[in-house]
Design an enzyme around this catalytic site. Structure first.
Site, PDB file in Angstrom:
ATOM      1  N   TYR A 108      -7.019   7.767  12.848  1.00  0.00           N
ATOM      2  CA  TYR A 108      -7.039   6.477  11.942  1.00  0.00           C
ATOM      3  C   TYR A 108      -7.961   5.653  12.452  1.00  0.00           C
ATOM      4  O   TYR A 108      -8.574   5.283  13.364  1.00  0.00           O
ATOM      5  CB  TYR A 108      -5.573   5.745  12.800  1.00  0.00           C
ATOM      6  CG  TYR A 108      -5.422   4.382  12.429  1.00  0.00           C
ATOM      7  CD1 TYR A 108      -5.370   3.897  10.841  1.00  0.00           C
ATOM      8  CD2 TYR A 108      -5.787   3.300  13.277  1.00  0.00           C
ATOM      9  CE1 TYR A 108      -5.313   2.647  10.756  1.00  0.00           C
ATOM     10  CE2 TYR A 108      -5.840   1.857  13.156  1.00  0.00           C
ATOM     11  CZ  TYR A 108      -5.712   1.534  11.795  1.00  0.00           C
ATOM     12  OH  TYR A 108      -5.790   0.245  11.523  1.00  0.00           O
ATOM     13  N   GLU A 164       1.530  -6.547  11.229  1.00  0.00           N
ATOM     14  CA  GLU A 164       1.106  -6.356   9.838  1.00  0.00           C
ATOM     15  C   GLU A 164       2.243  -5.745   9.159  1.00  0.00           C
ATOM     16  O   GLU A 164       2.092  -5.914   7.658  1.00  0.00           O
ATOM     17  CB  GLU A 164      -0.234  -5.642  10.022  1.00  0.00           C
ATOM     18  CG  GLU A 164      -0.145  -4.111  10.512  1.00  0.00           C
ATOM     19  CD  GLU A 164      -1.422  -3.336  10.412  1.00  0.00           C
ATOM     20  OE1 GLU A 164      -2.450  -3.866  11.073  1.00  0.00           O
ATOM     21  OE2 GLU A 164      -1.303  -2.086  10.023  1.00  0.00           O
ATOM     22  N   ASP A 181      -6.377  -3.291   1.573  1.00  0.00           N
ATOM     23  CA  ASP A 181      -5.330  -3.035   0.649  1.00  0.00           C
ATOM     24  C   ASP A 181      -4.575  -4.490   0.384  1.00  0.00           C
ATOM     25  O   ASP A 181      -3.557  -4.448  -0.369  1.00  0.00           O
ATOM     26  CB  ASP A 181      -4.304  -2.084   1.047  1.00  0.00           C
ATOM     27  CG  ASP A 181      -3.873  -2.201   2.823  1.00  0.00           C
ATOM     28  OD1 ASP A 181      -4.863  -2.123   3.367  1.00  0.00           O
ATOM     29  OD2 ASP A 181      -2.808  -2.505   2.687  1.00  0.00           O
ATOM     30  N   ARG A 224       0.394 -11.376  13.477  1.00  0.00           N
ATOM     31  CA  ARG A 224      -0.306 -10.778  12.437  1.00  0.00           C
ATOM     32  C   ARG A 224       0.328 -10.671  11.204  1.00  0.00           C
ATOM     33  O   ARG A 224      -0.284  -9.784  10.095  1.00  0.00           O
ATOM     34  CB  ARG A 224      -1.302  -9.397  12.803  1.00  0.00           C
ATOM     35  CG  ARG A 224      -2.016  -9.582  14.153  1.00  0.00           C
ATOM     36  CD  ARG A 224      -2.926  -8.494  14.378  1.00  0.00           C
ATOM     37  NE  ARG A 224      -3.768  -8.032  13.239  1.00  0.00           N
ATOM     38  CZ  ARG A 224      -3.719  -7.008  12.363  1.00  0.00           C
ATOM     39  NH1 ARG A 224      -2.579  -6.632  12.270  1.00  0.00           N
ATOM     40  NH2 ARG A 224      -4.327  -6.858  11.260  1.00  0.00           N
ATOM     41  N   ASN A 248       0.785  -1.235  -0.089  1.00  0.00           N
ATOM     42  CA  ASN A 248       0.114  -0.097  -0.034  1.00  0.00           C
ATOM     43  C   ASN A 248       0.856   1.239  -0.026  1.00  0.00           C
ATOM     44  O   ASN A 248       1.751   1.396   0.803  1.00  0.00           O
ATOM     45  CB  ASN A 248      -0.890   0.251   1.229  1.00  0.00           C
ATOM     46  CG  ASN A 248      -2.095   0.892   1.089  1.00  0.00           C
ATOM     47  OD1 ASN A 248      -2.443   1.616   0.089  1.00  0.00           O
ATOM     48  ND2 ASN A 248      -2.913   1.046   2.048  1.00  0.00           N
TER      49      ASN A 248
HETATM   50  C1  CS2 Z   1      -4.916  -1.688   9.708  1.00  0.00           C
HETATM   51  C2  CS2 Z   1      -4.713  -1.443   8.404  1.00  0.00           C
HETATM   52  O1  CS2 Z   1      -6.129  -3.587   9.020  1.00  0.00           O
HETATM   53  C3  CS2 Z   1      -5.335  -3.226   9.931  1.00  0.00           C
HETATM   54  O2  CS2 Z   1      -5.048  -3.520  10.921  1.00  0.00           O
HETATM   55  O3  CS2 Z   1      -3.832  -1.296  10.588  1.00  0.00           O
HETATM   56  O4  CS2 Z   1      -5.714  -0.919   7.820  1.00  0.00           O
HETATM   57  C4  CS2 Z   1      -3.542  -0.477   7.827  1.00  0.00           C
HETATM   58  O5  CS2 Z   1      -3.576   0.715   8.120  1.00  0.00           O
HETATM   59  C5  CS2 Z   1      -3.406  -0.745   6.264  1.00  0.00           C
HETATM   60  O6  CS2 Z   1      -3.701  -1.943   5.905  1.00  0.00           O
HETATM   61  C6  CS2 Z   1      -2.339   0.074   5.866  1.00  0.00           C
HETATM   62  O7  CS2 Z   1      -2.136  -0.398   4.413  1.00  0.00           O
HETATM   63 MG    MG Z   2      -3.549  -2.897  12.307  1.00  0.00          MG
END
Ligand code: CS2
Ligand code: MG
Length: 402
Positions: free
Chosen positions: A159, A262, A316, A283, A37
């Site tokens: 966020y 992530e 994404d 994750r 992303n």
């Molecule tokens: C997030 C995501 O899904 C999640 O846990 O942290 O939305 C993240 O911000 C995006 O995947 C960034 O590309």
């Molecule tokens: Mg996240």
């Protein structure tokens, strides 16, 4: 079975996706997600300039060998761009292997270890009433687990709180927009939200929360403690995880379970977190952590230390990644939860897939391979649009983690 062609397809059916399609001499082909992303074109270039020429003529059945060839052969190890490119190749080769065997990939990974994959949705709203109706919407769809993100009084944006409901999309402008953040306001507000949500929805709905790397360990410890009465399934990314030992401090203070990973690319990013039992859920994902081959290695290590999987599954990550994730999820012993933010109808049309949602679970389907494809004609209707993730600043203007 030689590889005769490999193509990188970029398409933007609502958001950008990068897909690698590998074709073999027998006519069987496979697909792999290569979406990073906000940095999509870096992976496109890595693949087209450096990886695709090295694939032509190689034996598509040698998945492990090709993985090592691309990892060790590059000399420059790890990193999101490299590991996303390797993941795309690895995923496409597993797809091919399944198609050749006439079996869904999960059968090649050991078969089903459970019937369905429990998923969590993403309820987000600026205010409390909106949040309640979002959570109810997920509960009505059958979800058993919901992640909760909400606006913070006094901050103009937060966020996880998007303009579009359901189809959360933070990469919303060609150049990064800017958010403002206050840890003090956040820490005061979030426990009051969870208190009300728990009171409203009772004890059975699994509740999760994503901190998005915004706290220090002692702040995260305080948050974890203050959320203990509301029985969270996990508190995600409480602090940036470059300093793995920093999680010790959080662990010493709270029993709220911790999830992280992530943005991880390899097993080395979580080796200490796992072996010291500093986290409860890892994750990492197929697309950003080196594909099915490497993600399984991470999950196997995690299994030894009571750590369960909780793969990232935001919008994404393309349906190709989601399909691959589900084959892994359904076959490993230490599955925990899978994130499932729904894709838009345009995206689902470009990526026809066999996986389906029912009663809070996702099922990978029984098609040979991954059970997902890319409709290249439809993909071509949606050209690439530059899009960046936002940048975050404190109220005094200091750049902060986003
Ligand atoms: C997030 C995501 O899904 C999640 O846990 O942290 O939305 C993240 O911000 C995006 O995947 C960034 O590309
Ligand atoms: Mg996240």
């Amino acid at each position: 079975m030689r590889i005769i062609d490999a193509r990188v397809i970029v398409s933007c059916p609502g958001r950008n996706f990068v897909t690698l399609k590998i074709e073999t001499e027998s006519g069987v082909y496979g697909v792999g997600d290569a979406t990073l992303n906000g940095r999509e074109m870096a992976v496109v270039s890595y693949l087209t300039e450096h990886v695709v020429p090295q694939l032509i003529g190689r034996d598509a059945s040698r998945i492990s060998d090709l993985w090592e060839y691309l990892y060790k052969g590059a000399y420059w190890r790890r990193g999101p761009v490299t590991m996303t490119a390797i993941a795309a190749v690895d995923t496409a080769l597993w797809d091919i292997k399944g198609k050749v065997a006439g079996l869904p990939v999960y059968q090649l990974l050991g078969g089903r270890a459970r019937d369905g994959v429990t998923v969590y949705g993403h309820a987000n709203a600026a205010g409390f009433d909106g949040l309640l109706s979002e959570i109810s919407g997920y509960a009505d769809l059958g979800y058993r687990a919901v992640r909760i993100q909400t606006g913070i009084p006094g901050l103009s944006s937060t966020y996880g709180v998007s303009k579009d409901r359901m189809f959360y999309e933070p990469a919303d402008a060609a150049l990064p927009t800017e958010n403002v953040w206050s840890t003090a306001r956040y820490l005061n507000h979030i426990p009051t939200v969870f208190q009300q949500v728990r009171a409203e929805f009772g004890p059975d709905l699994k509740l999760l929360h994503d901190v998005h790397h915004r706290l220090t360990p002692i702040e995260a410890a305080r948050l974890g403690k203050s959320l203990e009465p509301y029985d969270l399934t996990w508190m995600e990314d409480p602090v940036p995880a470059e300093l793995q030992e920093g999680f010790r401090l959080i662990r010493q203070h709270t029993t709220t379970p911790i999830a992280v990973g992530e943005v991880f690319n390899t097993i080395w990013d979580c080796q200490q977190l796992i072996t010291e039992q500093l986290i409860d859920y890892i994750r990492a994902t197929v697309v950003h952590a080196g594909g099915i081959t490497h993600l399984r290695r991470i999950f196997d290590l995690a299994a030894l230390y009571h750590v369960r999987s909780g793969s990232h599954g935001a919008t994404d990550l393309s349906p190709v990644c989601m399909a691959a994730a589900l084959h892994v999820d359904v076959s490993i012993p230490n599955f925990g939860l899978q994130e499932y933010m729904r894709h838009t109808p345009e995206t689902d049309e470009v990526f026809p897939h066999a996986y389906h949602f029912e009663d809070g679970y996702l099922f990978p389907g029984e098609e040979p391979g991954l059970g997902v494809d890319i409709d290249e004609e439809k993909a071509a209707r949606y050209p690439y649009r530059p899009a960046s993730l936002p940048v975050n600043r404190l109220e005094d203007g200091t750049v902060h983690s986003w």
